[in-house]
Scaffold this motif. Sequence first.
Motif, PDB file in Angstrom:
ATOM      1  N   SER A 200      52.303  51.280  38.154  1.00  0.00           N
ATOM      2  CA  SER A 200      52.355  52.630  37.565  1.00  0.00           C
ATOM      3  C   SER A 200      51.029  52.985  36.913  1.00  0.00           C
ATOM      4  O   SER A 200      50.468  54.070  37.138  1.00  0.00           O
ATOM      5  CB  SER A 200      53.488  52.718  36.540  1.00  0.00           C
ATOM      6  N   LEU A 201      50.504  52.071  36.102  1.00  0.00           N
ATOM      7  CA  LEU A 201      49.242  52.353  35.421  1.00  0.00           C
ATOM      8  C   LEU A 201      48.076  52.437  36.400  1.00  0.00           C
ATOM      9  O   LEU A 201      47.202  53.298  36.270  1.00  0.00           O
ATOM     10  CB  LEU A 201      48.970  51.283  34.369  1.00  0.00           C
ATOM     11  N   ALA A 202      48.087  51.548  37.398  1.00  0.00           N
ATOM     12  CA  ALA A 202      47.004  51.586  38.392  1.00  0.00           C
ATOM     13  C   ALA A 202      47.019  52.902  39.157  1.00  0.00           C
ATOM     14  O   ALA A 202      45.964  53.502  39.411  1.00  0.00           O
ATOM     15  CB  ALA A 202      47.131  50.410  39.359  1.00  0.00           C
ATOM     16  N   THR A 203      48.214  53.378  39.509  1.00  0.00           N
ATOM     17  CA  THR A 203      48.311  54.624  40.270  1.00  0.00           C
ATOM     18  C   THR A 203      47.864  55.813  39.428  1.00  0.00           C
ATOM     19  O   THR A 203      47.151  56.700  39.912  1.00  0.00           O
ATOM     20  CB  THR A 203      49.754  54.836  40.757  1.00  0.00           C
ATOM     21  N   ILE A 204      48.280  55.846  38.168  1.00  0.00           N
ATOM     22  CA  ILE A 204      47.856  56.938  37.290  1.00  0.00           C
ATOM     23  C   ILE A 204      46.335  56.940  37.138  1.00  0.00           C
ATOM     24  O   ILE A 204      45.681  57.992  37.214  1.00  0.00           O
ATOM     25  CB  ILE A 204      48.544  56.823  35.921  1.00  0.00           C
ATOM     26  N   ALA A 205      45.755  55.766  36.951  1.00  0.00           N
ATOM     27  CA  ALA A 205      44.299  55.681  36.781  1.00  0.00           C
ATOM     28  C   ALA A 205      43.567  56.125  38.038  1.00  0.00           C
ATOM     29  O   ALA A 205      42.570  56.869  37.960  1.00  0.00           O
ATOM     30  CB  ALA A 205      43.909  54.247  36.409  1.00  0.00           C
ATOM     31  N   MET A 206      44.033  55.680  39.207  1.00  0.00           N
ATOM     32  CA  MET A 206      43.367  56.067  40.456  1.00  0.00           C
ATOM     33  C   MET A 206      43.539  57.546  40.751  1.00  0.00           C
ATOM     34  O   MET A 206      42.629  58.204  41.273  1.00  0.00           O
ATOM     35  CB  MET A 206      43.912  55.237  41.614  1.00  0.00           C
ATOM     36  N   THR A 207      44.702  58.088  40.423  1.00  0.00           N
ATOM     37  CA  THR A 207      44.976  59.502  40.706  1.00  0.00           C
ATOM     38  C   THR A 207      44.161  60.417  39.808  1.00  0.00           C
ATOM     39  O   THR A 207      43.701  61.483  40.235  1.00  0.00           O
ATOM     40  CB  THR A 207      46.477  59.797  40.539  1.00  0.00           C
ATOM     41  N   ASN A 209      41.432  59.309  37.663  1.00  0.00           N
ATOM     42  CA  ASN A 209      40.091  58.809  37.341  1.00  0.00           C
ATOM     43  C   ASN A 209      39.855  58.812  35.835  1.00  0.00           C
ATOM     44  O   ASN A 209      38.757  59.089  35.358  1.00  0.00           O
ATOM     45  CB  ASN A 209      39.008  59.625  38.046  1.00  0.00           C
ATOM     46  N   LEU A 210      40.912  58.491  35.069  1.00  0.00           N
ATOM     47  CA  LEU A 210      40.831  58.442  33.612  1.00  0.00           C
ATOM     48  C   LEU A 210      41.200  57.054  33.111  1.00  0.00           C
ATOM     49  O   LEU A 210      41.898  56.299  33.787  1.00  0.00           O
ATOM     50  CB  LEU A 210      41.759  59.493  32.986  1.00  0.00           C
ATOM     51  N   SER A 211      40.754  56.739  31.901  1.00  0.00           N
ATOM     52  CA  SER A 211      41.003  55.443  31.278  1.00  0.00           C
ATOM     53  C   SER A 211      42.187  55.533  30.314  1.00  0.00           C
ATOM     54  O   SER A 211      42.521  56.610  29.807  1.00  0.00           O
ATOM     55  CB  SER A 211      39.758  54.986  30.511  1.00  0.00           C
ATOM     56  N   PHE A 212      42.810  54.366  30.046  1.00  0.00           N
ATOM     57  CA  PHE A 212      43.869  54.297  29.038  1.00  0.00           C
ATOM     58  C   PHE A 212      43.327  53.859  27.679  1.00  0.00           C
ATOM     59  O   PHE A 212      43.997  54.035  26.667  1.00  0.00           O
ATOM     60  CB  PHE A 212      44.957  53.300  29.477  1.00  0.00           C
ATOM     61  N   ALA A 213      42.157  53.296  27.644  1.00  0.00           N
ATOM     62  CA  ALA A 213      41.605  52.740  26.407  1.00  0.00           C
ATOM     63  C   ALA A 213      41.500  53.802  25.325  1.00  0.00           C
ATOM     64  O   ALA A 213      40.927  54.875  25.549  1.00  0.00           O
ATOM     65  CB  ALA A 213      40.244  52.116  26.676  1.00  0.00           C
ATOM     66  N   GLY A 214      42.079  53.507  24.169  1.00  0.00           N
ATOM     67  CA  GLY A 214      42.006  54.420  23.043  1.00  0.00           C
ATOM     68  C   GLY A 214      42.993  55.569  23.081  1.00  0.00           C
ATOM     69  O   GLY A 214      43.101  56.318  22.115  1.00  0.00           O
ATOM     70  N   ALA A 234      49.067  48.274  26.685  1.00  0.00           N
ATOM     71  CA  ALA A 234      48.438  47.635  25.532  1.00  0.00           C
ATOM     72  C   ALA A 234      47.304  46.723  25.981  1.00  0.00           C
ATOM     73  O   ALA A 234      46.264  46.634  25.308  1.00  0.00           O
ATOM     74  CB  ALA A 234      49.479  46.840  24.745  1.00  0.00           C
ATOM     75  N   GLY A 235      47.473  46.074  27.120  1.00  0.00           N
ATOM     76  CA  GLY A 235      46.436  45.210  27.659  1.00  0.00           C
ATOM     77  C   GLY A 235      45.193  45.964  28.088  1.00  0.00           C
ATOM     78  O   GLY A 235      44.121  45.367  28.248  1.00  0.00           O
ATOM     79  N   GLN A 236      45.333  47.278  28.291  1.00  0.00           N
ATOM     80  CA  GLN A 236      44.176  48.109  28.622  1.00  0.00           C
ATOM     81  C   GLN A 236      43.702  48.896  27.404  1.00  0.00           C
ATOM     82  O   GLN A 236      43.057  49.933  27.529  1.00  0.00           O
ATOM     83  CB  GLN A 236      44.526  49.046  29.790  1.00  0.00           C
ATOM     84  N   ASN A 237      44.061  48.372  26.224  1.00  0.00           N
ATOM     85  CA  ASN A 237      43.568  48.899  24.948  1.00  0.00           C
ATOM     86  C   ASN A 237      44.069  50.292  24.620  1.00  0.00           C
ATOM     87  O   ASN A 237      43.396  51.061  23.924  1.00  0.00           O
ATOM     88  CB  ASN A 237      42.033  48.857  24.896  1.00  0.00           C
ATOM     89  N   ALA A 238      45.268  50.604  25.104  1.00  0.00           N
ATOM     90  CA  ALA A 238      45.917  51.850  24.697  1.00  0.00           C
ATOM     91  C   ALA A 238      46.707  51.620  23.416  1.00  0.00           C
ATOM     92  O   ALA A 238      47.100  50.490  23.093  1.00  0.00           O
ATOM     93  CB  ALA A 238      46.861  52.338  25.798  1.00  0.00           C
ATOM     94  N   ALA A 267      55.673  63.644  21.162  1.00  0.00           N
ATOM     95  CA  ALA A 267      55.091  64.745  21.930  1.00  0.00           C
ATOM     96  C   ALA A 267      53.865  65.334  21.249  1.00  0.00           C
ATOM     97  O   ALA A 267      52.948  65.827  21.909  1.00  0.00           O
ATOM     98  CB  ALA A 267      56.139  65.833  22.161  1.00  0.00           C
ATOM     99  N   GLU A 268      53.818  65.273  19.934  1.00  0.00           N
ATOM    100  CA  GLU A 268      52.707  65.874  19.196  1.00  0.00           C
ATOM    101  C   GLU A 268      51.435  65.040  19.272  1.00  0.00           C
ATOM    102  O   GLU A 268      50.337  65.564  19.090  1.00  0.00           O
ATOM    103  CB  GLU A 268      53.112  66.066  17.737  1.00  0.00           C
ATOM    104  N   VAL A 269      51.561  63.734  19.530  1.00  0.00           N
ATOM    105  CA  VAL A 269      50.388  62.851  19.444  1.00  0.00           C
ATOM    106  C   VAL A 269      50.049  62.171  20.764  1.00  0.00           C
ATOM    107  O   VAL A 269      48.961  61.615  20.911  1.00  0.00           O
ATOM    108  CB  VAL A 269      50.594  61.770  18.354  1.00  0.00           C
ATOM    109  N   GLY A 270      50.948  62.203  21.735  1.00  0.00           N
ATOM    110  CA  GLY A 270      50.728  61.476  22.978  1.00  0.00           C
ATOM    111  C   GLY A 270      49.647  62.075  23.855  1.00  0.00           C
ATOM    112  O   GLY A 270      49.450  63.294  23.887  1.00  0.00           O
ATOM    113  N   ASP A 271      48.923  61.187  24.557  1.00  0.00           N
ATOM    114  CA  ASP A 271      47.953  61.614  25.565  1.00  0.00           C
ATOM    115  C   ASP A 271      48.490  61.404  26.984  1.00  0.00           C
ATOM    116  O   ASP A 271      48.195  62.178  27.888  1.00  0.00           O
ATOM    117  CB  ASP A 271      46.650  60.821  25.411  1.00  0.00           C
TER     118      ASP A 271
END
Length: 427
Positions: A200-207, A209-214, A234-238, A267-271
């Motif tokens: 799931s995370l790999a597909t979101i990142a490839m689709t 082109n954004l990072s999860f870090a931070g 969490a392992g990707q520093n989110a 909903a107010e704080v999520g990216d």
Amino acid sequence: MSTYPPISEQLDDLEAARTEGRRKMDWALQHMPILQELRQQFREEQPLAGATLGMAMHVEAKTANLVELLALGGAEVAITGCNPLSTHDDVSAALDANDDITSYAKRGVDDEAYYAAIEAVVAHEPTITVDDGMDMVYAIHEDYPELIDTIVGGAEETTTGVHRLRAMDEEGELKYPVFAVNDTPMKRLFDNVHGTGESSLATIAMTTNLSFAGKNVVVAGYGYCGQGVAKKAAGQNANVIVTEVEPRRALEAHMEGYDVMPMNEAAEVGDVFITTTGNRDVITREDFQAMKDGVLLANAGHFDIEIDLDGLSDLAVDEYEARDGVRAYEMDDGRRLNVIAEGRLVNLAAPVALGHPAEVMDQSFGIQAVCVRELLENGAEYDAGVHDVPDALDREVAEIKLDAEGVEIDSLTDTQAEYMDSWSHGT
């Protein structure tokens, strides 16, 4: 009799598709040692001889290797997709080239064609069903009950399908035995956790082109799939936020160190929002109104009902394709909320999606194969209803995997085994 055509009658450049599909299957099989071992066993022993299998699955390379294994075991197999956007047409065409396999799966079909393809599989009069989401079991019970007496049993791959089956069973409406493959350790501990999390995370990142870090990643649901998504994010520093309705799972997430809060606060704080609940209306109109500009919305559950897309569309003043696989919904205040893969199962429905890693699906599909074998060898021992996978089968697949990995483990001594089986031993 169904007149819906197999994939071989729906593609223009059939030979090129079959060549590419076979290439994908061969690559995946290199990394699926359980299926390799079972292929040899099934080819030699023919445990499925005389069986007809009806399957509704995600038709991609790893699934195709399961289908070929079942055919090698002597079965006639008819298969279609279990999601309109998860089929790889080239893999479907490669399967259909096998004389013992008929594939009706095609990517991007509408609802009418999706259910027509299921009816085409059912027209083969299967003696075993293998489902991912329970649509085939449902179709047989609702529209073709005359087939039930000749069906030995079935196997269900995913959380959503098992939930539906258990509800059906509780009402006394499930008329043949079905193994809950999703619930057995060799499936849920690896496929649901590692497979869903990583893919799931790999597909979101490839689709995107954004990072999860931070980023604040909101995971809706903390079952096995949600646990996997949270762990990998969490392992990707989110910064991981979990939303839950079940108090013990919420407490578990809290004690794992994640923030836990209601969805309307998240909903107010999520990216990034990823739903994993299997339920409907998890993210709704009220949540959309509170979200920040640029958020990503993705679903890792089986059906496209977890994100209220109708409500989102009603709120939007404009909709457009921001990237391949990303639809932007612009609000009247200029905020843009981005939905990935139409809210469908993100790791299989996005344009770049490849599903779970081959090593993970090797374990799940190994369980599917031995469950089909068990039904044909001992089906009379199982009454109608949902059944756990026999522990001996789960252990068999685990042992094949460990052997393939070159991992050795201890075994109980006779004294230890006797101690564990006794209720009379004290200190």
